[in-house]
Design an enzyme around this catalytic site. Sequence first.
Site, PDB file in Angstrom:
ATOM      1  N   HIS A  70       0.835  -1.196   0.000  1.00 53.72           N
ATOM      2  CA  HIS A  70       0.000   0.000   0.000  1.00 53.72           C
ATOM      3  C   HIS A  70       0.877   1.256   0.000  1.00 53.72           C
ATOM      4  O   HIS A  70       1.874   1.332   0.716  1.00 53.72           O
ATOM      5  CB  HIS A  70      -0.925  -0.001   1.216  1.00 53.72           C
ATOM      6  CG  HIS A  70      -1.999  -1.041   1.110  1.00 53.72           C
ATOM      7  ND1 HIS A  70      -2.503  -1.454  -0.092  1.00 53.72           N
ATOM      8  CD2 HIS A  70      -2.667  -1.739   2.048  1.00 53.72           C
ATOM      9  CE1 HIS A  70      -3.437  -2.368   0.123  1.00 53.72           C
ATOM     10  NE2 HIS A  70      -3.556  -2.558   1.416  1.00 53.72           N
ATOM     11  N   LYS A 115     -13.389   4.326   7.337  1.00 52.72           N
ATOM     12  CA  LYS A 115     -13.723   5.412   6.401  1.00 52.72           C
ATOM     13  C   LYS A 115     -15.235   5.509   6.214  1.00 52.72           C
ATOM     14  O   LYS A 115     -15.799   6.601   6.082  1.00 52.72           O
ATOM     15  CB  LYS A 115     -13.049   5.145   5.055  1.00 52.72           C
ATOM     16  CG  LYS A 115     -13.412   6.123   3.947  1.00 52.72           C
ATOM     17  CD  LYS A 115     -12.562   5.868   2.727  1.00 52.72           C
ATOM     18  CE  LYS A 115     -13.038   6.698   1.551  1.00 52.72           C
ATOM     19  NZ  LYS A 115     -14.219   6.121   0.899  1.00 52.72           N
TER      20      LYS A 115
END
Length: 818
Positions: free
Chosen positions: A149, A600
């Site tokens: 990532h 999120k």
Amino acid sequence: MANRSMRADRRLRADVRFLAGLLGEVLREQGSDELFALVEELRQACKQLRRSFRPQAADSLIAWLAELPLDRAEAVARAFAIYFQLVNIAEQHHRIRRRRDHELRPQVEGPQEDSFAWLVPQLPGRGLTAERAEELARSLRVELVSTAHPTEAVRRTVVEKHAALHALLAARDAGPRTAREERRLRQEVKAEITSLWQTDELRASPPTVIDEVKNNLVYFDDILFTVLPEVTRDLEEALEQVYPSHTFRLPPVVRFGTWVGGDRDGNPRVTPHVTRQALLLQKRLVLTKYLRGVGEVARKLSSTTTMVPAEEGLLQSMEADVETMPTFAAFMAGRNLQEPYRRKLFFVYRKLEIALYHSGGGTVPELPLGTADALPPLGQDRGYEAAREFLEDLDQMASSLRNSGGAVLVDVYLDRLRRQVELFGFHLAPMDIRDHSGRHAAAVDAVLMSAGVCADYRDRSPEEQVALLTELLFHAGPLLGPIADLPPEAGEVWEVFQVIRWALEELGPEAIGPYVISMTHGIEDVLEVLFLAQQSGLAGWRDGQYHSSLDIAPLVETISDLDGAGEILADLLEHPTYRPQLLARGMRQEVMLGYSDSTKDGGYLAANWGLYRAQEDLARVAREHGVELRLFHGRGGTLGRGGGPLGAAIRAQPPETLTGRLRITQQGEVMSHRFLPAEIAARTMEQVVTAVADATCHRRDAPSVPGAWRAAAEQMAQVSLEAYRALVTDPAFVSYFYAATPLEEIALLNIGSRPSRRKAGQRVEDLRAIPWVFAWTQSRHLIPGWFGLGTALERAANWALLAEMYGGWPFFHTVIDN
């Protein structure tokens, strides 16, 4: 204890002063006396503000900084950035030093918390006999999965300089030095700091996926290949210290997997060709490491038959080598006839060399001990086709050595290599494949359309899709050939399954980890992957028996999907076409939990409570259906992505999920902090294994969570969710987000191969969770790690109950601590 702590702090402070002093010299030499004075003035002003904060002084300091010319401001920022890098290096070195303190002076320091020396002596007091302790140790299987990532902004070159500074600090601690040695060591440290100052921290161009694969392999090459086997060995030795009459020989308790090169979700650059290349790079590295290892062992094992006999089985295995490798046998005629282990290792080396040659990795030009004669060309003889054959040869040698008075030679020279083969095979690390559920649906739609089955699969309801897939999974044979004429995107998904099949056949059954389905919303998402697997020959009926060589792992990662996770799993386990898949895979099912996207989606508290309840529901459903559940935790490095102290996070799981097994991602941004240098890697893995073992021991004694605590958590999670959603759905929020964070600038950085958005657009929903958190972190808002929690606590108001929950519930304790 206080005195020991003060002494430890003094050593750390001394290291920081040493490094900071040299940085000051570098700033004067590379910048100017003016730059050094400016940095020092700012440092002293900040220290003063920290001691006694005055708003007027703070405003004055900010105004002064704002007036700095850009080039000077950049130099100041760079100076502080390097200073904090040096402080971090000193702190990591101090961690290593403290670990050694505990081992060198166990009577004074006591065992270090979350070490094997801390845990294992507790086991007899918990009622564990040697047999039960071995049963516990054998149940442990921790798998850490590295990802690429894009939040590791630091270049590999800079990480290597950090590693060099670690080594130099270790040299400072090694013992007394002469004045000359001290001067030279100081110059070496200063040279590394100077090089840091002169090196661009960021990449000049974005990394390719293969660049990320190679960066990830550096950890295996430099650290993990050596450290991973030692973790199991250290646990065995700790157990034998406490249970001296019992010999412990354990399977690997900690392993490493990878997503790098196999994570296709949102990254169009991870093509089937790239995945295949990544797998081959892994194979070439592990074979090269084995060649070096065999060479080292061959130099050590010089035992001759004139001194000790060799076991008949070893001699027979060399006769078999002569038959299967006639060209090389002719070359070896008359060589090392009285050194059976060295002679055997020559054949072993050559078989590895041939395997490397056929993987496209070239060859190592010399035999372990070198030879003046030209070697016969590679490819004329048969090499190893599987790691199992290599392991059998090593086991045969070990047996012969042990039975001829050479047990210590096995333990010192051969055992590490054998453990490495057991861990890494010919694949190095199992590679998970991940893709988005929507891409699988599109691929199934294209396959069914191309085969003339139907032209409207994606337009059907989920119930209708499940009905059609059920019929096809029961009755449909292959609808397409290996090379199918499909639209590009669907064709790429199809080709990935062909690569998986190739990898399992060529690299071994452990080369591929689970197939992870992002954004799983229902069982149709899982059945689509099972259908593609059957169509690709990875699963299906053969001779009246159902075979499957692929695990399928749904990933639940939104608040609503977490709420329904138990129902999704129950539907899946009860589905008639999925039952044969379960039986073929040993009645084991993996489910992945998404920490980044759930946070999120719903904010920190709602996501954590949703994850906790999902784990409880999944464990209950698996237990009711007689299925072994393995949870895969998709945690990041920051709190907004599931980060925080790993030991606390493990102990905070619902007790029914603590079964000695743990699978958890290690995101790109934490790899260098947790696994460099080698001593830090060893400590990281020891802490994780100890936490898993300790939590597993405690699970039977864990009290049930009182209903009042659960009700309070549920209420606070709902309040937190509402507060968070009110923020992110406010019409002005997106404008504020783009103005208050460097999101657009982050997208321009050369720190990862994957785009920052799943699709074009300015909506928060289109943004990936990683840049979302990364952007808030840069401006220190840290919204994903706290927003909504304060409102929830304020509304709860029952402080006595909250204090009770904090004191008695590991889950709530960890959430609040984080």
